[in-house]
Write a protein that holds these residues in place. Structure first.
Motif, short mmCIF file in Angstrom:
data_model
loop_
_atom_site.label_atom_id
_atom_site.label_comp_id
_atom_site.label_asym_id
_atom_site.label_seq_id
_atom_site.Cartn_x
_atom_site.Cartn_y
_atom_site.Cartn_z
N ASP A 81 0.83 -1.21 0.00
CA ASP A 81 0.00 0.00 0.00
C ASP A 81 0.86 1.27 0.00
O ASP A 81 0.52 2.27 -0.64
CB ASP A 81 -0.93 0.01 1.21
CG ASP A 81 -2.15 -0.88 1.01
OD1 ASP A 81 -2.34 -1.37 -0.13
OD2 ASP A 81 -2.91 -1.09 1.97
N LYS A 82 1.98 1.21 0.71
CA LYS A 82 2.87 2.37 0.74
C LYS A 82 3.43 2.66 -0.64
O LYS A 82 3.54 3.82 -1.05
CB LYS A 82 4.02 2.14 1.73
CG LYS A 82 4.92 3.35 1.90
CD LYS A 82 5.99 3.10 2.96
CE LYS A 82 6.88 4.32 3.13
NZ LYS A 82 7.93 4.09 4.16
N SER A 142 0.72 4.13 -2.76
CA SER A 142 0.31 5.48 -2.33
C SER A 142 1.02 6.58 -3.11
O SER A 142 0.62 7.74 -3.05
CB SER A 142 0.59 5.65 -0.83
OG SER A 142 1.97 5.63 -0.55
N PHE A 157 -4.70 7.52 -4.75
CA PHE A 157 -4.64 6.33 -3.91
C PHE A 157 -5.59 6.43 -2.72
O PHE A 157 -6.21 5.44 -2.32
CB PHE A 157 -3.22 6.08 -3.40
CG PHE A 157 -3.13 4.90 -2.46
CD1 PHE A 157 -3.20 3.60 -2.93
CD2 PHE A 157 -3.01 5.10 -1.08
CE1 PHE A 157 -3.13 2.52 -2.08
CE2 PHE A 157 -2.94 4.02 -0.21
CZ PHE A 157 -3.00 2.73 -0.71
N LYS A 170 -8.18 3.60 -1.93
CA LYS A 170 -8.12 2.84 -0.67
C LYS A 170 -9.44 2.91 0.07
O LYS A 170 -9.88 1.93 0.67
CB LYS A 170 -6.99 3.39 0.20
CG LYS A 170 -6.78 2.64 1.49
CD LYS A 170 -5.59 3.21 2.27
CE LYS A 170 -5.38 2.44 3.58
NZ LYS A 170 -4.23 2.97 4.34
#
Length: 292
Positions: free
Chosen positions: A273-274, A277, A282, A286
């Motif tokens: 996810d990082k 991002s 994002f 998310k």
């Protein structure tokens, strides 16, 4: 002169996909042979349990793979280990102890899982010139400590996690576990999990070929940011619970599935996810798409 020749050969392997693939196959055959030799050597000594001997042999095989990752300066030499280790270990145990119908069906589910994951790795494998972005990130952040992190974090930790995940199936084979009514639905889920993963793979490959960029919002990916991770978690809970109900509900059989889940929730998914991002939009993606 010898050093220069070795360097030239290694560079040739790194740049050639087929040659790199053949080297990977050789490395894993060597790791299997080394692990088998280690187990047989330990089994001639007294005082070690079967589980500990199997673990030491597993770690020995990991060390062999790690050695080649140093030779080729690429930690992704380890990538197939995650999917090769479980079916190889379980098949070896089946050959040693024989197996009930339950054990062989369990092995079939794990073999399908392993073939799917290994096949996906092979499809994406371009040669030793590619390394998983997570390993590169760890190398950049850790500096001189990277060799230690490489061995402990990239190689040894996943080996221990997958060993604990496969251990319930190993115990089921050793002790001749039979079907119970409650184990059947979890066996079914163990077969379904890799099928769903395969569907997710195909959808992702199609999305990447289109070259649209951004986030995939079709098929399974419309409902989950990490459908493969979700099914990976499901797979090992299914194996653990199938064995749990077939073997008088021994809670320690679920330890591997629990640790595997924690690894995805607190390491793999946050890292993915990082990285995502960095793409525009994002936060909205998310918010609108479930994690699992």
């Amino acid at each position: 002169m010898v050093i220069i020749l070795k360097s030239i050969i290694i560079e040739a392997m790194i740049k050639n996909r087929m040659l790199s693939f053949c080297v990977i196959v050789f490395v894993y055959l060597l790791a299997v042979a080394g692990g088998t030799f280690c187990f047989d050597f330990l089994s001639q000594r007294n005082g070690l349990s079967f589980e500990i001997m199997l673990l030491i042999a597993d770690v020995f095989g990991t060390v062999i793979v790690f050695a080649f990752s140093l030779i080729f300066r690429n930690a992704s030499v380890y990538d197939p280990y995650w999917s090769v280790q479980p079916p190889v270990i379980l098949f070896g145990v089946l050959l040693r102890f024989g197996g009930t119908v339950f054990s062989w069906i369990l092995f079939a589910a794990i073999l399908i899982w392993g073939l799917r994951l290994t096949g996906n790795w092979a499809y994406n494998f371009t040669g030793f010139d590619y390394q998983d972005w997570r390993y590169t990130m760890l190398k950049e952040k850790s500096g001189i400590a990277y060799p230690l992190i490489n061995f402990l974090g990239i190689h040894l930790f996943p080996t221990l996690v997958v060993y604990l995940c496969i251990l319930p199936a190993v115990e089921a084979v050793r002790f001749g576990a039979e079907f119970s009514a409650l184990s059947v639905p979890f066996l079914v889920l163990a077969f379904l999990a890799p099928v769903v993963q395969g569907i997710a793979d195909v959808q992702m490959h199609s999305f990447r070929k289109e070259g649209c960029g951004g986030f995939i919002r079709t098929g399974l990916w419309k409902h989950s940011r990490h459908p493969n991770y979700a099914c990976e978690i499901l797979m090992w809970w299914s194996v653990g619970l199938a064995c749990f109900f077939a073997m008088d509900m021994q809670w320690q059989l679920l330890l591997g599935a629990a640790i595997n889940t924690l690894m995805f929730l607190f390491i793999s998914i946050p890292m993915a996810d990082k990285r995502q991002s960095r793409k525009p939009g994002f936060a909205e993606y998310k918010k609108s798409t479930r994690m699992l």
